[in-house]
Scaffold this motif. Structure first.
Motif, PDB file in Angstrom:
ATOM      1  N   UNK A 147       0.752  -0.807  -0.137  1.00 41.52           N
ATOM      2  CA  UNK A 147       0.372  -0.103   0.062  1.00 41.52           C
ATOM      3  C   UNK A 147       0.831   1.457   0.119  1.00 41.52           C
ATOM      4  N   UNK A 148       0.435   2.176  -0.958  1.00 38.02           N
ATOM      5  CA  UNK A 148       1.046   3.579  -0.666  1.00 38.02           C
ATOM      6  C   UNK A 148       0.118   5.220  -1.241  1.00 38.02           C
ATOM      7  N   UNK A 149      -0.846   4.530  -1.678  1.00 37.36           N
ATOM      8  CA  UNK A 149      -1.711   5.674  -1.994  1.00 37.36           C
ATOM      9  C   UNK A 149      -3.317   5.314  -2.478  1.00 37.36           C
ATOM     10  N   UNK A 150      -3.791   7.026  -2.070  1.00 38.53           N
ATOM     11  CA  UNK A 150      -5.110   6.668  -2.004  1.00 38.53           C
ATOM     12  C   UNK A 150      -5.664   7.531  -3.197  1.00 38.53           C
ATOM     13  N   UNK A 151      -6.993   7.075  -4.147  1.00 37.50           N
ATOM     14  CA  UNK A 151      -6.903   7.568  -5.010  1.00 37.50           C
ATOM     15  C   UNK A 151      -8.575   8.138  -5.104  1.00 37.50           C
ATOM     16  N   UNK A 152      -9.468   9.062  -5.742  1.00 39.29           N
ATOM     17  CA  UNK A 152     -10.812   9.324  -6.222  1.00 39.29           C
ATOM     18  C   UNK A 152     -11.291   8.323  -6.963  1.00 39.29           C
ATOM     19  N   UNK A 168      -7.551  20.501  -6.471  1.00 31.46           N
ATOM     20  CA  UNK A 168      -6.256  20.554  -4.626  1.00 31.46           C
ATOM     21  C   UNK A 168      -6.612  18.210  -5.168  1.00 31.46           C
ATOM     22  N   UNK A 169      -4.842  17.923  -4.612  1.00 27.04           N
ATOM     23  CA  UNK A 169      -4.837  16.708  -4.336  1.00 27.04           C
ATOM     24  C   UNK A 169      -5.645  16.105  -3.136  1.00 27.04           C
ATOM     25  N   UNK A 170      -5.460  14.908  -3.299  1.00 25.61           N
ATOM     26  CA  UNK A 170      -6.431  14.332  -2.660  1.00 25.61           C
ATOM     27  C   UNK A 170      -5.137  14.133  -0.877  1.00 25.61           C
ATOM     28  N   UNK A 171      -3.115  14.024  -1.106  1.00 28.20           N
ATOM     29  CA  UNK A 171      -2.908  14.632  -0.194  1.00 28.20           C
ATOM     30  C   UNK A 171      -1.804  14.650  -0.837  1.00 28.20           C
ATOM     31  N   UNK A 172      -0.199  15.002  -0.753  1.00 28.27           N
ATOM     32  CA  UNK A 172       0.882  15.479  -0.790  1.00 28.27           C
ATOM     33  C   UNK A 172       1.184  14.835  -2.081  1.00 28.27           C
ATOM     34  N   UNK A 206       6.349   9.973  -7.636  1.00 23.97           N
ATOM     35  CA  UNK A 206       5.691   9.442  -8.485  1.00 23.97           C
ATOM     36  C   UNK A 206       4.314   9.987  -8.406  1.00 23.97           C
ATOM     37  N   UNK A 207       3.460  10.439  -9.978  1.00 26.52           N
ATOM     38  CA  UNK A 207       2.750  10.933 -10.014  1.00 26.52           C
ATOM     39  C   UNK A 207       1.158  10.488  -9.413  1.00 26.52           C
ATOM     40  N   UNK A 227       6.032   2.633   1.657  1.00 34.28           N
ATOM     41  CA  UNK A 227       7.263   3.849   0.644  1.00 34.28           C
ATOM     42  C   UNK A 227       6.566   5.351   0.261  1.00 34.28           C
ATOM     43  N   UNK A 228       7.531   5.603   1.066  1.00 37.28           N
ATOM     44  CA  UNK A 228       7.353   6.928  -0.201  1.00 37.28           C
ATOM     45  C   UNK A 228       9.055   7.317  -1.409  1.00 37.28           C
ATOM     46  N   UNK A 229       8.471   8.007  -2.445  1.00 38.08           N
ATOM     47  CA  UNK A 229       9.228   7.814  -3.276  1.00 38.08           C
ATOM     48  C   UNK A 229       9.588   9.541  -3.526  1.00 38.08           C
ATOM     49  N   UNK A 230      11.014   9.835  -4.013  1.00 36.46           N
ATOM     50  CA  UNK A 230      12.168  11.116  -3.748  1.00 36.46           C
ATOM     51  C   UNK A 230      12.381  11.068  -5.263  1.00 36.46           C
ATOM     52  N   UNK A 231      12.241  12.384  -5.653  1.00 42.08           N
ATOM     53  CA  UNK A 231      13.381  12.969  -6.785  1.00 42.08           C
ATOM     54  C   UNK A 231      14.604  12.338  -7.283  1.00 42.08           C
ATOM     55  N   UNK A 232      15.282  11.775  -7.656  1.00 41.70           N
ATOM     56  CA  UNK A 232      16.802  11.451  -7.526  1.00 41.70           C
ATOM     57  C   UNK A 232      17.418  13.025  -8.134  1.00 41.70           C
ATOM     58  N   UNK A 233      18.093  13.072  -7.261  1.00 42.07           N
ATOM     59  CA  UNK A 233      18.806  14.422  -7.327  1.00 42.07           C
ATOM     60  C   UNK A 233      20.200  14.584  -6.466  1.00 42.07           C
ATOM     61  N   UNK A 234      20.614  15.229  -6.548  1.00 39.19           N
ATOM     62  CA  UNK A 234      22.618  15.454  -5.674  1.00 39.19           C
ATOM     63  C   UNK A 234      21.641  14.836  -4.413  1.00 39.19           C
TER      64      UNK A 234
END
Length: 378
Positions: A213-218, A247-251, A255-256, A287-294
């Motif tokens: 489980x990662x997310x919730x959608x309308x 508005x988004x359902x959450x932050x 991952x879109x 888990x939480x998806x981060x963008x690849x960055x420095x």
């Protein structure tokens, strides 16, 4: 199994870690695809059960938890409905592939997969479980859904969404048949089980259910009202979105379609508890998806810490209410290759330099270690 797997099991065992082994995660030997079409043929049931038995025999004295399939709902949808994953089979209006039939093949493939699980579980129960003392289950990708509008149509759409995404793969292993919500829509194209197959399915083929489980959608109903894109879950006739009224359902995460909605953990766990008579559960991915960055930005992953704090708090509460949740896995220990997203997003508690493979603990790794060492747990 191959040599690296053997080393992995021995290393885990030597460190006091109990391996939680998945027999199939999306892919299949090309030979079986070429020979008989893999999951589109009932022949796969014999080959998969043989493979499972080899693993039980070789590693069962050290493996306590066996998962037959990880996220079969993902590779069935993407492989046979939309065609975005191998073997890339689909048809209009669900996708644009060179071959396939989206109105038929997903149901055939799932039928063979469910019976493959049942056969492997039967072998494990009969020959290995008593002497090895392990458990066998299946893991499902489990999005929680909320009605877009508080209307009867959208509330029914939520139930269809859960049936087409989750119950499709679990109902047969608990009740011996596919969800009635699907039968009403798909009709005769949904396969039926023979008396012998139903008996096999109903003889307790699930020791646990894994919940990724990662997310919730309308969810918006498209069966009784028009939608611009009514094919979010195949023939469920629904439209899925993370946005409503601007508005988004959450932050939103990197991952879109993954949003931070902690209440979704209670929703999906409660659904599994109530629908499947509180069969033991494991939260096998969260888990939480981060963008690849420095690296400096990646190591300072306070958003990941906040995510897990909130989701674990909700999980703790639903366990206190009686849900039989036996364990929780963070995805993931390390940044890795995330399928179609490649190396563009990171879920790991440890940063991986993909050029040198050097691993560096993120702040979340330190936080999680301290969390696990606290006295009060779920």
């Amino acid at each position: 199994m191959n040599y690296p797997f053997y080393v992995f099991v021995i290393c885990c065992f030597g460190q006091g870690i109990k391996p939680f082994v998945t027999l199939n995660h999306y892919d299949i030997p090309q030979l079986l695809e070429d020979r008989y079409g893999s999951w589109l043929s009932s022949e796969i049931q014999l080959d998969f059960s043989y493979f499972a038995q080899v693993c039980f025999e070789a590693f069962g004295d050290r493996v306590t938890y066996w998962t037959t399939f990880n996220e079969p709902n993902v590779f069935i949808y993407d492989g046979y409905l939309t065609g975005t994953y191998p073997p890339s089979r689909c048809s209009y209006p669900f996708g644009n592939c060179s071959y396939g039939d989206s109105a038929l093949e997903p149901y055939i493939a799932t039928h063979n997969l469910v019976l493959s699980h049942a056969t492997a579980a039967e072998i494990y129960r009969k020959y290995y479980q008593e002497k090895q003392g392990g458990m066998i289950g299946i893991v499902i990708s489990a999005t929680w859904f909320e009605p877009y509008d508080d209307t009867p149509a959208d509330r029914l759409a939520v139930q269809r969404s859960l049936a087409f995404s989750f119950a499709w793969f679990v109902d047969p292993l608990v009740y011996g048949d596919y969800p009635p919500e699907m039968r009403q829509v798909v009709g005769s194209r949904l396969p039926t089980f023979s008396v012998e197959e139903r008996k096999k399915l109903l003889e307790g083929k699930l020791d646990f259910i894994g919940v990724n489980h990662y997310t919730t959608l309308y969810v918006k109903d498209c069966m009784f009202s028009s939608c611009s894109s009514p094919y979010s879950l195949g023939e469920a006739s629904v439209y899925l979105t993370g946005e409503k009224d601007g508005a988004y359902i959450g932050e939103q995460t990197a991952m879109s379609v993954f949003f931070v909605v902690p209440r979704g953990m209670e929703g999906i766990v409660s659904y599994v508890k109530e629908r499947y008579n509180n069969t033991p559960m494991f939260i096998t991915e969260n888990g939480y998806a981060q963008p690849t960055s420095v690296i400096e930005d990646s190591l300072n992953d306070t958003k990941r810490i906040e995510y897990h704090e909130k989701y674990l708090a909700v999980l703790s509460e639903v366990v206190r209410k009686g849900a039989d949740v036996r364990g929780y896995f963070i995805w993931s220990l390390l940044d890795n290759f995330e399928w179609l997203h490649g190396y563009l997003i990171r879920f790991g508690l440890h940063y991986v330099d993909f050029q040198t493979l050097q691993r560096t603990p993120k702040w979340s790794a330190t936080w999680y270690k301290e969390f696990l060492c606290e006295d009060n747990k779920i």
